[in-house]
Motif scaffolding. Structure first.
Motif, short mmCIF file in Angstrom:
data_model
loop_
_atom_site.label_atom_id
_atom_site.label_comp_id
_atom_site.label_asym_id
_atom_site.label_seq_id
_atom_site.Cartn_x
_atom_site.Cartn_y
_atom_site.Cartn_z
N VAL A 43 9.45 3.19 -0.79
CA VAL A 43 10.85 2.78 0.07
C VAL A 43 10.43 2.58 1.66
CG1 VAL A 43 12.23 3.49 -1.80
CG2 VAL A 43 11.53 5.31 0.14
N GLY A 44 9.27 2.67 1.83
CA GLY A 44 8.99 2.99 3.56
C GLY A 44 9.13 1.69 4.29
N SER A 45 9.06 0.65 3.85
CA SER A 45 9.28 -0.65 4.49
C SER A 45 10.35 -1.60 3.81
CB SER A 45 7.81 -1.45 4.72
OG SER A 45 7.50 -1.91 3.69
N LYS A 46 10.78 -2.54 4.33
CA LYS A 46 11.67 -3.50 3.74
C LYS A 46 11.15 -4.19 2.65
CE LYS A 46 14.39 -4.78 7.93
NZ LYS A 46 14.90 -5.59 8.89
N GLU A 47 10.04 -4.60 2.58
CA GLU A 47 9.02 -5.14 1.69
C GLU A 47 9.03 -4.23 0.55
OE1 GLU A 47 8.20 -6.91 5.31
OE2 GLU A 47 8.19 -4.94 4.85
N ASP A 48 8.65 -2.93 0.78
CA ASP A 48 8.52 -1.96 -0.20
C ASP A 48 9.66 -1.59 -0.94
OD1 ASP A 48 5.71 -1.45 0.31
OD2 ASP A 48 6.08 0.34 1.66
N ALA B 86 12.24 -3.72 -1.12
CA ALA B 86 12.78 -4.81 -1.96
C ALA B 86 11.95 -4.63 -3.28
CB ALA B 86 12.61 -5.97 -1.21
N ALA B 87 10.77 -4.47 -3.28
CA ALA B 87 9.85 -4.39 -4.30
C ALA B 87 10.06 -3.48 -5.38
CB ALA B 87 8.43 -4.49 -4.14
N THR B 88 10.56 -2.28 -4.85
CA THR B 88 10.83 -0.95 -5.59
C THR B 88 12.17 -1.15 -6.34
OG1 THR B 88 9.58 0.41 -4.31
CG2 THR B 88 11.50 1.26 -5.59
N ARG B 89 13.03 -1.80 -5.58
CA ARG B 89 14.45 -1.99 -6.22
C ARG B 89 14.38 -3.15 -7.53
NH1 ARG B 89 18.31 -2.42 -0.75
NH2 ARG B 89 18.66 -0.21 -0.70
N LEU B 90 13.51 -3.99 -7.49
CA LEU B 90 13.40 -5.26 -8.29
C LEU B 90 12.76 -4.44 -9.47
CD1 LEU B 90 13.48 -7.91 -9.14
CD2 LEU B 90 11.26 -8.25 -8.16
N LYS C 48 2.77 -0.38 8.37
CA LYS C 48 3.54 -0.49 7.13
C LYS C 48 3.76 1.06 6.63
CE LYS C 48 3.46 -2.65 2.67
NZ LYS C 48 2.84 -3.34 1.80
N PRO C 49 4.61 1.66 6.95
CA PRO C 49 4.66 2.92 6.67
C PRO C 49 5.17 3.15 5.06
CG PRO C 49 6.76 2.51 7.79
CD PRO C 49 5.81 1.47 7.69
N SER C 50 4.26 3.16 4.36
CA SER C 50 4.52 2.99 2.85
C SER C 50 5.30 4.39 2.49
CB SER C 50 3.36 2.64 1.96
OG SER C 50 2.94 1.29 2.20
N TYR C 51 4.76 5.40 2.85
CA TYR C 51 5.21 6.44 2.40
C TYR C 51 6.34 7.48 3.32
CZ TYR C 51 3.13 6.92 -2.04
OH TYR C 51 2.92 6.61 -3.58
N SER C 52 6.74 6.76 4.28
CA SER C 52 8.22 7.32 4.76
C SER C 52 9.16 7.42 3.74
CB SER C 52 8.50 6.51 5.85
OG SER C 52 7.68 6.48 6.98
N LYS C 53 9.99 8.31 3.65
CA LYS C 53 11.07 8.62 2.68
C LYS C 53 12.27 9.04 3.63
CE LYS C 53 8.17 8.51 -0.98
NZ LYS C 53 8.07 7.63 -2.21
N PRO D 100 1.23 -1.89 -20.69
CA PRO D 100 1.11 -1.30 -19.51
C PRO D 100 2.13 -1.74 -18.42
CG PRO D 100 -1.09 -2.09 -20.34
CD PRO D 100 0.16 -2.59 -21.14
N ILE D 101 2.33 -0.90 -17.55
CA ILE D 101 3.56 -1.14 -16.67
C ILE D 101 2.73 -1.27 -15.11
CG2 ILE D 101 5.71 -0.29 -15.45
CD1 ILE D 101 6.37 0.94 -18.34
N ASP D 102 2.84 -2.15 -14.79
CA ASP D 102 2.35 -2.56 -13.42
C ASP D 102 3.49 -2.30 -12.28
OD1 ASP D 102 -0.16 -3.31 -13.84
OD2 ASP D 102 0.35 -5.33 -14.44
N GLY D 103 3.04 -1.83 -11.10
CA GLY D 103 4.02 -1.51 -10.07
C GLY D 103 4.86 0.07 -10.12
N ALA D 104 4.38 0.81 -11.14
CA ALA D 104 4.83 2.19 -11.05
C ALA D 104 4.02 3.05 -9.95
CB ALA D 104 4.50 2.82 -12.50
N ASN D 105 4.85 3.39 -9.04
CA ASN D 105 4.45 4.23 -7.98
C ASN D 105 5.09 5.58 -7.87
OD1 ASN D 105 2.32 2.21 -6.46
ND2 ASN D 105 4.04 0.95 -6.66
#
Length: 524
Positions: free
Chosen positions: A179-184, A186-190, A159-164, A290-295
């Motif tokens: 944005v490193g994986s399809k799952e990441d 999708a979650a980031t866009r949402l 799960k290459p989370s920090y590929s850009k 608070p804002i969850d999901g901020a990365n």
């Protein structure tokens, strides 16, 4: 070198004020220099991509594919933390001054403990969307960086989370940049779809930073400070360079001295600002949701150096380092306690490229990858090259906050003098993805008070670093000296560990996702 010939690093606020008063050249030249280094090809040694990438990704040197090494060249959790980053700033500043027409540019600092920052957050020059330069409106070079080359997360193949990808633009709170994986992706866009108003995002970012810098709690009708600005002030009182310089050494020092007010190392408030800008809400904040999901990129070691604000933050960290040196009489020499935690290349993280694993660190250790030419020969830079910024490096800092004794006294609000401290040990960071917070709370008189938070700047996947696996413990100390002794007699305490995946453990649930115990709480 005389004071008259020293170049002066001023606060970004000073450049802003001059700009609004009609002297636009200093800020315009700074913008021009940053625009220039960001536009250089990624393989140019002066390019922002190249220099920014030394801190974490894209893992240059042996660190990108060897599990015996930490992911980047940066030093954290050891005695080279202040000096490595000092030299890092020098190299970035040299690149800025190398842009045609920008020979007089110096790197400004974000004075994080100034009244302006405490009240308003980040200076507008670092956040405004566009800037007028040479008669043309351009994207503000200081607010983000658009990657001119892709980076690949070699550590976490599954799960290459920090590929850009090339074209990715760095983000800050409240946005997500995973944005490193399809799952990441999708979650980031949402997540980011809910934050499409740039100006509103800046307001949220500043509100979060203000909370980190400026928080107090009321105990027995008296204010008690728990904020990051107070931690900056407290670190100036550290008794020696070893414990001042890093979290690992300070943890050992504090553990050996129960019943005394914990020493605060420079690295601790440094970590807090990283996480405040990068995406962690201030624990206990009640005046906004608070804002969850901020990365944001500043919140993780892997990509922090690729957000321009990193260098303004670290310029202030270096300024505080210089203030400590002057205050404690260490402008021309630094002392390291031999064999102490924080003096080995595997303490706190792992060995960096160019440094052998399990080797002792000292003032002669190389600050890789930085070089300098001496008598026609190139050699590694060391801490001995950058102890005295005025005599050796040719610059000094303008007068900012934390220099007036009366101001320092006002910044620390005390309600009494207790003798206890919370000592949280055994925090296992192996199952924790990325950076995280360790927060302590005291239940006094039926009310839950936020005692303090230790921010831990880490990499996304610790399991990719073999040496990290043998140095997994994180400790946190929370002084209770500001609380009246009488109130502490019946108090109970809680600890909460919060990461990118939410609350990972609390006093009621001390085990993590793997079932392993995550921490031990002790009052002494």
């Amino acid at each position: 070198m005389t004071t008259q010939t020293l170049r002066i690093r001023r606060s970004i606020q000073e450049l802003q004020d001059a700009y609004t008063q009609g002297n636009k050249k200093p800020l315009e030249d700074l913008m021009r220099a940053w625009k220039g280094v960001k536009e250089l090809p990624p393989d140019d040694p002066r390019s922002f991509f190249k220099l920014g990438g030394f801190h974490g990704e894209p893992f240059r040197g042996a660190g990108w594919g060897n599990a015996s090494y930490w992911g980047g060249y940066c030093n954290h959790g050891n005695v080279l933390f202040p000096t490595w980053h000092r030299m890092y700033l020098v190299k970035l500043e040299e690149a800025l001054r190398g842009v045609p027409g920008c020979e007089d540019v110096t790197l400004p600092y974000w004075d994080e403990t100034s009244e302006e920052s405490i009240q308003k957050g980040i200076p507008w020059a670092l956040t405004v969307k566009d800037f007028e330069l040479d008669g043309e409106s351009i994207p503000n070079p200081l607010r983000s960086f658009v990657f001119n080359q892709a980076i690949v997360d070699h550590i976490d193949h599954d799960k290459p989370s920090y590929s850009k990808p090339k074209g990715y633009e760095t983000v800050r709170y409240p946005l997500s940049g995973l944005v490193g994986s399809k799952e990441d992706l999708a979650a980031t866009r949402l997540h980011n779809k809910h934050y499409s108003d740039y100006d509103k995002n800046v307001e949220l970012l500043n509100a979060n930073v203000v909370n980190w810098l400026n928080s107090i709690i009321i105990v027995d009708d008296k204010p008690v400070s728990t904020h990051v600005a107070d931690k900056y002030k407290s670190c100036l009182e550290a008794p020696n360079y070893t414990v001042f310089s890093n979290n690992s050494s300070a943890a050992q020092w504090n553990g050996e001295r129960p019943g005394t007010e914990p020493v605060v190392p420079l690295e601790e408030p440094h970590d807090s600002i990283h996480l405040a800008v990068g995406g962690f809400d201030y624990p206990g904040a009640t005046d906004y949701s608070p804002i969850d999901g901020a990365n944001g990129d500043m919140g993780e070691n892997d990509t922090a150096g690729l957000d321009p604000i990193f260098f303004f933050h670290h310029c202030n960290v270096d300024r505080v380092f210089w203030l400590w040196q002057k205050r404690q009489g260490f402008t021309d020499h630094l002392d390291i306690i031999a064999g102490y935690p924080g003096t080995n290349s595997v303490d706190g993280q792992g060995a960096t490229p160019g440094v052998a694993p399990n080797s002792w660190l000292g003032l002669e250790s190389p600050l890789a990858p930085f070089k300098q030419v001496e008598q026609g020969r190139e050699r590694d830079c060391t801490s001995l090259d950058c102890i005295n910024i005025e005599r050796q490096l040719g610059f000094t800092y303008s007068k900012g906050s934390l220099e007036d004794p009366a101001e320092l006294e006002r910044m620390t609000l005390k309600a009494g003098r207790g003798t206890q401290a919370l000592h949280v040990t055994g925090i296992n960071r192996a199952p924790i993805r990325g950076s995280f917070l360790v927060s302590a709370f005291a239940n006094i008189g039926g009310k839950r008070h936020h005692v303090g938070t230790r921010a831990v700047l880490s990499r996304w996947n610790v399991s990719g670093c073999a040496n990290c696996q043998t140095h997994l413990e994180v400790q946190a100390f929370f002084g209770l000296h500001a609380f009246p002794e009488k109130l502490l007699q019946g108090a109970t305490y809680e600890v909460e560990i919060r990461g990118r995946d939410g609350v990972l453990a609390s006093h009621a649930k001390q085990t993590g996702p793997t079932g392993k115990r995550l921490f031990h709480l002790e009052v002494k």
